[in-house]
Enzyme design. Structure first.
Site, PDB file in Angstrom:
ATOM      1  N   LYS A  10       0.821  -1.222   0.000  1.00  0.00           N
ATOM      2  CA  LYS A  10       0.000   0.000   0.000  1.00  0.00           C
ATOM      3  C   LYS A  10       0.857   1.276   0.000  1.00  0.00           C
ATOM      4  O   LYS A  10       2.066   1.241   0.257  1.00  0.00           O
ATOM      5  CB  LYS A  10      -0.937  -0.036   1.205  1.00  0.00           C
ATOM      6  CG  LYS A  10      -1.951  -1.198   1.142  1.00  0.00           C
ATOM      7  CD  LYS A  10      -2.955  -1.121   2.287  1.00  0.00           C
ATOM      8  CE  LYS A  10      -3.921  -2.300   2.226  1.00  0.00           C
ATOM      9  NZ  LYS A  10      -4.984  -2.168   3.256  1.00  0.00           N
ATOM     10  N   TYR A  50     -12.574  -2.465  -3.457  1.00  0.00           N
ATOM     11  CA  TYR A  50     -13.104  -2.487  -2.091  1.00  0.00           C
ATOM     12  C   TYR A  50     -14.627  -2.386  -2.062  1.00  0.00           C
ATOM     13  O   TYR A  50     -15.202  -1.956  -1.054  1.00  0.00           O
ATOM     14  CB  TYR A  50     -12.465  -1.366  -1.270  1.00  0.00           C
ATOM     15  CG  TYR A  50     -11.050  -1.675  -0.814  1.00  0.00           C
ATOM     16  CD1 TYR A  50     -10.787  -2.764   0.017  1.00  0.00           C
ATOM     17  CD2 TYR A  50      -9.978  -0.863  -1.194  1.00  0.00           C
ATOM     18  CE1 TYR A  50      -9.499  -3.042   0.449  1.00  0.00           C
ATOM     19  CE2 TYR A  50      -8.682  -1.140  -0.758  1.00  0.00           C
ATOM     20  CZ  TYR A  50      -8.449  -2.234   0.069  1.00  0.00           C
ATOM     21  OH  TYR A  50      -7.180  -2.503   0.508  1.00  0.00           O
ATOM     22  N   ASN A 113      -2.088   0.280   6.671  1.00  0.00           N
ATOM     23  CA  ASN A 113      -1.584  -0.965   7.262  1.00  0.00           C
ATOM     24  C   ASN A 113      -0.676  -1.744   6.308  1.00  0.00           C
ATOM     25  O   ASN A 113      -0.534  -2.961   6.418  1.00  0.00           O
ATOM     26  CB  ASN A 113      -2.734  -1.810   7.824  1.00  0.00           C
ATOM     27  CG  ASN A 113      -3.685  -2.312   6.753  1.00  0.00           C
ATOM     28  OD1 ASN A 113      -3.563  -1.939   5.590  1.00  0.00           O
ATOM     29  ND2 ASN A 113      -4.626  -3.142   7.131  1.00  0.00           N
ATOM     30  N   HIS A 116      -2.206  -5.565   1.734  1.00  0.00           N
ATOM     31  CA  HIS A 116      -3.486  -6.263   1.619  1.00  0.00           C
ATOM     32  C   HIS A 116      -3.217  -7.675   1.151  1.00  0.00           C
ATOM     33  O   HIS A 116      -2.314  -7.902   0.347  1.00  0.00           O
ATOM     34  CB  HIS A 116      -4.399  -5.574   0.589  1.00  0.00           C
ATOM     35  CG  HIS A 116      -5.555  -6.445   0.172  1.00  0.00           C
ATOM     36  ND1 HIS A 116      -6.727  -6.492   0.869  1.00  0.00           N
ATOM     37  CD2 HIS A 116      -5.683  -7.347  -0.841  1.00  0.00           C
ATOM     38  CE1 HIS A 116      -7.533  -7.382   0.302  1.00  0.00           C
ATOM     39  NE2 HIS A 116      -6.927  -7.901  -0.747  1.00  0.00           N
ATOM     40  N   GLU A 127      -9.643 -10.971  -7.402  1.00  0.00           N
ATOM     41  CA  GLU A 127      -8.729  -9.846  -7.229  1.00  0.00           C
ATOM     42  C   GLU A 127      -7.564  -9.917  -8.220  1.00  0.00           C
ATOM     43  O   GLU A 127      -7.173  -8.897  -8.802  1.00  0.00           O
ATOM     44  CB  GLU A 127      -8.220  -9.817  -5.781  1.00  0.00           C
ATOM     45  CG  GLU A 127      -9.333  -9.490  -4.782  1.00  0.00           C
ATOM     46  CD  GLU A 127      -8.912  -9.561  -3.325  1.00  0.00           C
ATOM     47  OE1 GLU A 127      -9.753  -9.284  -2.452  1.00  0.00           O
ATOM     48  OE2 GLU A 127      -7.733  -9.884  -3.044  1.00  0.00           O
TER      49      GLU A 127
HETATM   50  P1  CMP Z   1      -7.454  -4.535   3.825  1.00  0.00           P
HETATM   51  O1  CMP Z   1      -7.004  -5.892   4.245  1.00  0.00           O
HETATM   52  O2  CMP Z   1      -6.878  -4.000   2.565  1.00  0.00           O
HETATM   53  O3  CMP Z   1      -9.057  -4.522   3.707  1.00  0.00           O
HETATM   54  C1  CMP Z   1      -9.836  -3.373   3.959  1.00  0.00           C
HETATM   55  C2  CMP Z   1      -9.033  -2.206   4.418  1.00  0.00           C
HETATM   56  O4  CMP Z   1      -9.765  -1.148   4.984  1.00  0.00           O
HETATM   57  C3  CMP Z   1      -8.102  -2.646   5.521  1.00  0.00           C
HETATM   58  O5  CMP Z   1      -7.096  -3.492   5.006  1.00  0.00           O
HETATM   59  C4  CMP Z   1      -7.637  -1.299   6.061  1.00  0.00           C
HETATM   60  O6  CMP Z   1      -6.589  -0.737   5.274  1.00  0.00           O
HETATM   61  C5  CMP Z   1      -8.878  -0.404   5.839  1.00  0.00           C
HETATM   62  N1  CMP Z   1      -9.564  -0.022   7.068  1.00  0.00           N
HETATM   63  C6  CMP Z   1      -9.658   1.242   7.528  1.00  0.00           C
HETATM   64  N2  CMP Z   1     -10.364   1.280   8.643  1.00  0.00           N
HETATM   65  C7  CMP Z   1     -10.737   0.022   8.922  1.00  0.00           C
HETATM   66  C8  CMP Z   1     -11.504  -0.591   9.976  1.00  0.00           C
HETATM   67  N3  CMP Z   1     -12.030   0.125  10.978  1.00  0.00           N
HETATM   68  N4  CMP Z   1     -11.687  -1.932   9.935  1.00  0.00           N
HETATM   69  C9  CMP Z   1     -11.173  -2.680   8.912  1.00  0.00           C
HETATM   70  N5  CMP Z   1     -10.446  -2.143   7.900  1.00  0.00           N
HETATM   71  C10 CMP Z   1     -10.230  -0.813   7.902  1.00  0.00           C
END
Ligand code: CMP
Length: 139
Positions: A10, A50, A113, A116, A127
């Site tokens: 990311k 998403y 984070n 993914h 995906e």
């Molecule tokens: P990812 O695994 O890419 O899937 C959804 C993404 O939403 C997650 O990682 C985070 O980067 C983002 N995200 C932001 N806020 C939240 C939240 N409260 N709970 C879960 N995902 C979140």
């Protein structure tokens, strides 16, 4: 069984020049990077990717974040790759991520984070198909 999963490095990680550091952890875990490209994700691509989170309160911020800088999309291959990569990534929220996981090592927040990974083999196929054509994946 040998399977494939989809991964994204990311914008928070590419901004800090961590692509190679992330890849080193992936490869050390026994996963093989069989496709990889650095792209600027468009708003439409992020919204489609998403789509399941469209109704969540963080959706707008998430799309803005994913289009805020380069991402590296990848296909990873290995034994039980979907589950194996989820273990390598650690919990979504870095505060809950285990020692040595990518999110514990690198993530800045629950949103930024760093990585993914697909949550099922079925979603991995969907995906991967969103970002790669068959001849871009070399196993
Ligand atoms: P990812 O695994 O890419 O899937 C959804 C993404 O939403 C997650 O990682 C985070 O980067 C983002 N995200 C932001 N806020 C939240 C939240 N409260 N709970 C879960 N995902 C979140």
């Amino acid at each position: 069984a040998i399977e494939r999963t989809f991964s994204i490095i990311k914008p928070d990680a590419t901004r800090r020049n961590l692509t190679g550091a992330v890849n080193a952890v992936i490869e050390k875990a026994g996963l093989r990077i069989v496709a990889q490209k650095r792209i600027a994700m468009t708003r439409a691509e992020a919204e489609a990717f998403y789509g399941v989170h469209r109704e969540r309160p963080f959706f707008g911020d998430l799309v803005a974040f994913m289009t805020s800088g380069p991402v590296v999309v990848q296909v990873l291959e290995g034994e039980n790759a979907v589950a194996a990569y989820r273990e390598v990534m650690g919990a979504t929220n870095p505060a809950n991520a285990a020692e040595g996981t990518l999110r514990k090592l690198f993530a800045e927040s629950i949103e930024a984070n760093s990585v993914h990974g697909s949550d099922s083999a079925e979603n991995a196929k969907i995906e991967i198909a969103q970002f790669f054509s068959g001849n871009e994946i070399v196993g």
